[in-house]
Scaffold this motif. Structure first.
Motif, PDB file in Angstrom:
ATOM      1  N   THR A  27       0.802  -1.228   0.000  1.00 36.12           N
ATOM      2  CA  THR A  27       0.000   0.000   0.000  1.00 36.12           C
ATOM      3  C   THR A  27       0.830   1.271   0.000  1.00 36.12           C
ATOM      4  N   GLN A  97      -0.729 -14.451  -3.406  1.00 35.07           N
ATOM      5  CA  GLN A  97      -2.164 -14.235  -3.212  1.00 35.07           C
ATOM      6  C   GLN A  97      -2.624 -14.760  -1.856  1.00 35.07           C
ATOM      7  N   ARG A 117     -12.120 -10.140  -0.477  1.00 37.11           N
ATOM      8  CA  ARG A 117     -11.908  -9.649  -1.846  1.00 37.11           C
ATOM      9  C   ARG A 117     -11.968  -8.118  -1.880  1.00 37.11           C
ATOM     10  N   ILE A 118     -12.929  -7.533  -1.165  1.00 35.11           N
ATOM     11  CA  ILE A 118     -13.053  -6.076  -1.131  1.00 35.11           C
ATOM     12  C   ILE A 118     -11.851  -5.451  -0.434  1.00 35.11           C
ATOM     13  N   GLU A 121      -8.443  -5.110  -2.376  1.00 37.62           N
ATOM     14  CA  GLU A 121      -8.404  -4.402  -3.655  1.00 37.62           C
ATOM     15  C   GLU A 121      -7.120  -3.605  -3.857  1.00 37.62           C
ATOM     16  N   ARG A 122      -6.599  -2.994  -2.797  1.00 33.89           N
ATOM     17  CA  ARG A 122      -5.388  -2.181  -2.924  1.00 33.89           C
ATOM     18  C   ARG A 122      -4.119  -3.018  -2.888  1.00 33.89           C
ATOM     19  N   TRP A 123      -4.272  -4.297  -2.544  1.00 30.97           N
ATOM     20  CA  TRP A 123      -3.114  -5.199  -2.440  1.00 30.97           C
ATOM     21  C   TRP A 123      -2.992  -6.077  -3.678  1.00 30.97           C
ATOM     22  N   HIS A 124      -4.111  -6.734  -4.008  1.00 33.88           N
ATOM     23  CA  HIS A 124      -4.162  -7.635  -5.158  1.00 33.88           C
ATOM     24  C   HIS A 124      -5.614  -7.720  -5.603  1.00 33.88           C
ATOM     25  N   ARG A 125      -5.850  -7.602  -6.887  1.00 38.64           N
ATOM     26  CA  ARG A 125      -7.220  -7.642  -7.400  1.00 38.64           C
ATOM     27  C   ARG A 125      -7.561  -9.079  -7.807  1.00 38.64           C
ATOM     28  N   PHE A 126      -8.349  -9.732  -6.968  1.00 40.86           N
ATOM     29  CA  PHE A 126      -8.818 -11.081  -7.285  1.00 40.86           C
ATOM     30  C   PHE A 126      -9.933 -10.988  -8.330  1.00 40.86           C
ATOM     31  N   ASP A 128     -12.599 -12.814  -8.854  1.00 40.01           N
ATOM     32  CA  ASP A 128     -13.945 -12.981  -8.309  1.00 40.01           C
ATOM     33  C   ASP A 128     -13.838 -13.674  -6.959  1.00 40.01           C
ATOM     34  N   ARG A 195     -15.355  -0.267   3.907  1.00 40.81           N
ATOM     35  CA  ARG A 195     -14.821   0.631   2.887  1.00 40.81           C
ATOM     36  C   ARG A 195     -14.378   1.959   3.508  1.00 40.81           C
TER      37      ARG A 195
END
Length: 232
Positions: A27, A97, A117-118, A121-126, A128, A195
């Protein structure tokens, strides 16, 4: 042999320090590796942390020393200050991951696959939720030769739509107590709170980077804006 939490579990402080190093590497890469002050500030954040801690420099240093002995962290000498970085994926024998998911569980406590998963988001975009669940299942089914399971799926809490996952890096957990603990619902106020917490953490991180850069450049750091009356 990879890190085995069954025989050498982390303490809660060690887990917080390790997860903080893992978080900041993704981050705030410009200020990583971290100084001891950076480690302590990251561990003691009030947002994105469950539970909130108040570690001292001595406690953080002791945890860093213990992590280094287990090859989970690395100390880097420098001209100005000693810095620290994590070595978790290699030391634990897990892919990046999976390391992201474990770090989030160490920082924020039990979470559903959707919440993970949410929050990732700033670390790794899975791609789904199924992708997240795939890595979690691999961690839960980890063989004894590799050090045993690193996560456990908790029974669904009363009123919850999805079950949550918990990490096992600090040893066995009280599954019944964790399952009964309150959990925010995905997409509801719990998701919104997550969030908001993530945004607050991002702002705090960016302010820390600015302060550090100003200190290194020898200039005064800008002051945060003052909220208008009635908008505290």
């Amino acid at each position: 042999m990879p890190f085995d939490p069954r025989t050498q579990p982390l303490t809660p402080i060690q887990a917080r320090v390790l997860a903080t190093l893992m978080e900041k590497s993704r981050t705030v890469p410009d200020s990583y590796p971290l100084t001891l002050n950076g480690v302590v500030a990251g561990c003691n954040q009030k947002s994105g942390r469950d539970p909130v801690m108040q570690l001292t420099d001595a406690e953080a240093q002791e945890a860093l020393d213990a992590l280094r002995q287990r090859t989970l962290s690395v100390e880097i000498g420098g001209n100005r200050a000693t810095r620290f970085e994590h070595n978790f994926p290699r030391g634990a024998g897990v892919p990046d991951q999976s390391a992201v998911l474990l770090s989030l569980l160490m920082l924020r406590g039990p979470q559903t696959a959707g919440e993970l998963r949410i929050n990732a988001e700033r670390w790794h975009r899975f791609a789904d939720i199924s992708s997240v669940e795939g890595f979690l299942n691999e961690l839960a089914e980890r063989s004894d030769e590799k050090g045993g399971p690193l996560v456990v799926l908790l029974p669904r809490a009363p009123g919850a739509r999805e079950p949550r996952w918990a990490h096992l890096l600090c040893g066995p957990v009280d599954v019944a107590s964790l399952a009964a603990a309150p959990a925010g619902g995905e997409g509801g106020t719990g998701g919104l709170a997550g969030r908001v917490a993530a945004l607050e953490a991002e702002v705090a991180e960016l302010r820390g980077v600015v302060r550090q850069l100003c200190q290194e450049l020898g200039i005064a750091a800008p002051q945060p804006p003052v909220s208008p009356p009635g908008q505290d």
